[in-house]
Motif scaffolding. Structure first.
Motif, mmCIF file in Angstrom:
data_model
loop_
_atom_site.group_PDB
_atom_site.id
_atom_site.type_symbol
_atom_site.label_atom_id
_atom_site.label_comp_id
_atom_site.label_asym_id
_atom_site.label_seq_id
_atom_site.Cartn_x
_atom_site.Cartn_y
_atom_site.Cartn_z
ATOM 1 N N THR A 1 0.843 -1.194 0.000
ATOM 2 C CA THR A 1 0.000 0.000 0.000
ATOM 3 C C THR A 1 0.881 1.248 0.000
ATOM 4 O OG1 THR A 1 -0.086 -0.108 2.416
ATOM 5 C CG2 THR A 1 -1.905 -1.107 1.216
ATOM 6 N N PRO A 2 0.420 2.340 -0.617
ATOM 7 C CA PRO A 2 1.210 3.572 -0.651
ATOM 8 C C PRO A 2 1.597 4.040 0.751
ATOM 9 C CG PRO A 2 -0.601 3.709 -2.193
ATOM 10 C CD PRO A 2 -0.822 2.447 -1.398
ATOM 11 N N GLY A 3 2.878 4.356 0.915
ATOM 12 C CA GLY A 3 3.369 4.830 2.199
ATOM 13 C C GLY A 3 3.875 3.750 3.128
ATOM 14 N N SER A 4 3.617 2.478 2.790
ATOM 15 C CA SER A 4 4.103 1.380 3.632
ATOM 16 C C SER A 4 5.602 1.174 3.403
ATOM 17 C CB SER A 4 3.356 0.088 3.307
ATOM 18 O OG SER A 4 3.640 -0.330 1.978
ATOM 19 N N GLY A 5 6.245 0.420 4.307
ATOM 20 C CA GLY A 5 7.679 0.188 4.203
ATOM 21 C C GLY A 5 8.118 -0.346 2.848
ATOM 22 N N PRO A 6 7.526 -1.463 2.376
ATOM 23 C CA PRO A 6 7.934 -1.998 1.075
ATOM 24 C C PRO A 6 7.718 -1.019 -0.077
ATOM 25 C CG PRO A 6 6.756 -3.660 2.317
ATOM 26 C CD PRO A 6 6.619 -2.380 3.086
ATOM 27 N N GLU A 7 6.636 -0.236 -0.016
ATOM 28 C CA GLU A 7 6.365 0.708 -1.101
ATOM 29 C C GLU A 7 7.395 1.834 -1.099
ATOM 30 O OE1 GLU A 7 4.317 4.075 -3.232
ATOM 31 O OE2 GLU A 7 4.998 3.989 -1.153
ATOM 32 N N VAL B 1 6.641 3.406 -10.058
ATOM 33 C CA VAL B 1 6.098 2.463 -9.077
ATOM 34 C C VAL B 1 4.581 2.454 -9.189
ATOM 35 C CG1 VAL B 1 5.877 1.906 -6.622
ATOM 36 C CG2 VAL B 1 8.044 2.776 -7.515
ATOM 37 N N ASP B 2 4.017 1.258 -9.311
ATOM 38 C CA ASP B 2 2.575 1.092 -9.500
ATOM 39 C C ASP B 2 2.027 0.186 -8.399
ATOM 40 O OD1 ASP B 2 0.004 0.780 -10.376
ATOM 41 O OD2 ASP B 2 0.501 -0.064 -12.333
ATOM 42 N N PRO B 3 1.534 0.743 -7.290
ATOM 43 C CA PRO B 3 1.012 -0.080 -6.194
ATOM 44 C C PRO B 3 -0.299 -0.769 -6.579
ATOM 45 C CG PRO B 3 1.538 2.154 -5.453
ATOM 46 C CD PRO B 3 1.509 2.166 -6.949
ATOM 47 N N ALA C 1 -5.697 -8.895 -1.912
ATOM 48 C CA ALA C 1 -5.733 -10.346 -2.126
ATOM 49 C C ALA C 1 -4.382 -11.003 -1.847
ATOM 50 C CB ALA C 1 -6.197 -10.662 -3.546
ATOM 51 N N THR C 2 -3.705 -10.566 -0.777
ATOM 52 C CA THR C 2 -2.411 -11.126 -0.359
ATOM 53 C C THR C 2 -1.413 -11.119 -1.506
ATOM 54 O OG1 THR C 2 -3.768 -12.633 0.969
ATOM 55 C CG2 THR C 2 -1.416 -12.941 1.090
ATOM 56 N N GLY C 3 -1.475 -10.098 -2.348
ATOM 57 C CA GLY C 3 -0.514 -9.972 -3.435
ATOM 58 C C GLY C 3 -0.941 -10.596 -4.736
ATOM 59 N N MET C 4 -2.089 -11.273 -4.758
ATOM 60 C CA MET C 4 -2.517 -11.956 -5.971
ATOM 61 C C MET C 4 -2.880 -10.982 -7.100
ATOM 62 S SD MET C 4 -2.101 -15.147 -5.401
ATOM 63 C CE MET C 4 -0.662 -14.515 -4.492
ATOM 64 N N ILE C 5 -3.378 -9.796 -6.751
ATOM 65 C CA ILE C 5 -3.725 -8.805 -7.777
ATOM 66 C C ILE C 5 -2.471 -8.370 -8.530
ATOM 67 C CG2 ILE C 5 -4.582 -6.464 -8.153
ATOM 68 C CD1 ILE C 5 -6.531 -6.912 -5.826
ATOM 69 N N SER C 6 -1.433 -8.038 -7.783
ATOM 70 C CA SER C 6 -0.184 -7.619 -8.426
ATOM 71 C C SER C 6 0.455 -8.784 -9.175
ATOM 72 C CB SER C 6 0.791 -7.073 -7.378
ATOM 73 O OG SER C 6 1.145 -8.071 -6.436
ATOM 74 N N GLY C 7 0.407 -9.969 -8.588
ATOM 75 C CA GLY C 7 1.000 -11.140 -9.230
ATOM 76 C C GLY C 7 0.325 -11.496 -10.536
#
Length: 343
Positions: free
Chosen positions: A61-67, A87-89, A93-99
């Motif tokens: 999510t925007p602003g989180s550590g990984p982002e 960067v496109d956040p 779905a536990t990462g399934m959307i990005s995956g």
């Protein structure tokens, strides 16, 4: 050109042997040229890559550590390549959307996935987007140590003391996680499995609410990224028992590794890069080399260390080996603990 000449020699030989008519020769000529063009297309991009902006997908999510880390990395890659890395956040779905988005993208190096250990676990929970086989792993980037912490009211200052305390209260102590199937959840499950204790899992929707309840005493234990704990520790509401690294970490040099008491305990959150399957290997190599140089640069480390992130770059092959090893490790734990997405 050499490939073209060889192809034409083969066509001539086939014509003499089989009596192909002129239409057959033209058809074979067309096939040969298509193959030559395909080989050229696959080899040419890496010489000038990148020639246009690159999209760096993240599940954070925007602003989180990984982002935030993804944005620091993107800035370094943009500087090195002279092309914008955006960067496109795409959280959820536990990462399934990005995956899913990365898996369906063209394998040309212009879509990359800034993935974490959480997405690896998500792929296992939902049985899709297997990192080691459904993508082209580019390389590891960095690690974040996890730590086991307890509410300050728990009468234990070491891992051994807590294990003894929990064994006397089977099933009565609560351990909080940042969500079903999260790294935090797996960390807690591994801790109780190796310790031979039984606690009750409480899944929260994220790290902040689980930490708030740990500090408030609603739960007794939680396994969290080390950087998230200092505020609560300094306030005297939470006590850190140990870290998930095999050796002491410079992020918390006074905190012992849990592995000193529970042999084999290792839990690290990590960040890595993946590309769509069949991305040309020379492009993968170029991205890996540039990303490795970036994470080892002094200015990027200066930004990452305050976030509790240590550089840990790897080759693509080393990253594949790690993905396989972690998949096997967590799959066994999920099976033994009967963990599922709907649990």
């Amino acid at each position: 050109m050499q490939g073209y000449v060889t192809s034409m020699k083969k066509i001539a030989s086939m014509r003499n042997m089989s009596g192909l008519n002129r239409y057959g020769v033209f058809a074979l000529f067309a096939i040969a040229m298509q193959g030559h063009a395909a080989r050229s297309a696959n080899s040419e991009p890496a010489q000038s890559y990148p020639t246009k902006p690159i999209r760096l997908i993240t599940a954070a999510t925007p602003g989180s550590g990984p982002e935030v880390i993804a944005r620091h990395l993107a800035a370094k890659l943009s500087e090195a390549w002279g092309q914008q890395v955006v960067v496109d956040p795409r959280p959820g779905a536990t990462g399934m959307i990005s995956g899913d988005l990365v898996a369906k993208s063209a394998p040309d190096g212009y879509t990359l996935w800034f993935a974490t250990s959480t997405q690896l676990l998500g792929s296992m929970m939902f049985q899709r987007n297997w990192m080691a086989k459904d993508y082209a792993p580019v390389g590891m980037l960095s690690n974040t140590a996890f730590a086991v912490a307890v509410n300050s009211s728990v009468p234990a200052t070491t891992v051994a003391e807590f294990v003894a305390y929990a064994k006397a209260r089977p099933g009565k102590l609560l351990f909080a996680s940042n969500g079903q199937g999260s790294t935090s959840h797996m960390c807690g499950e591994l801790f109780q499995a190796l310790a031979g204790i039984r606690m009750t899992h409480v899944a929260y929707k994220g790290g902040t609410p689980s930490l708030v309840d740990l500090a408030g005493g609603q739960v007794q234990l939680s396994c969290q990224p080390l950087p998230s704990l200092p505020t609560y520790v300094k306030a005297g509401r939470v006590r850190t028992l140990g870290v998930g690294t095999l050796q002491r970490t410079r992020l918390a040099p006074d905190v012992p590794p849990i592995a000193e008491t529970l042999s084999g305990f290792e839990v690290l959150g990590w960040h890595g890069l993946l590309a769509p399957l069949n991305t040309p290997k020379d492009i993968i190599a170029k991205v890996n080399a540039t990303a490795t140089k970036a994470v080892l640069s002094a200015d990027l480390q200066e930004r990452m260390l305050p976030l509790g992130v240590e550089p840990a770059p790897s080759t693509p092959a080393e990253f594949v080996a790690r993905l396989h090893a972690e998949t096997n490790k967590w799959a066994k734990l999920m099976k033994d603990a009967n963990i599922s997405p709907t649990q």
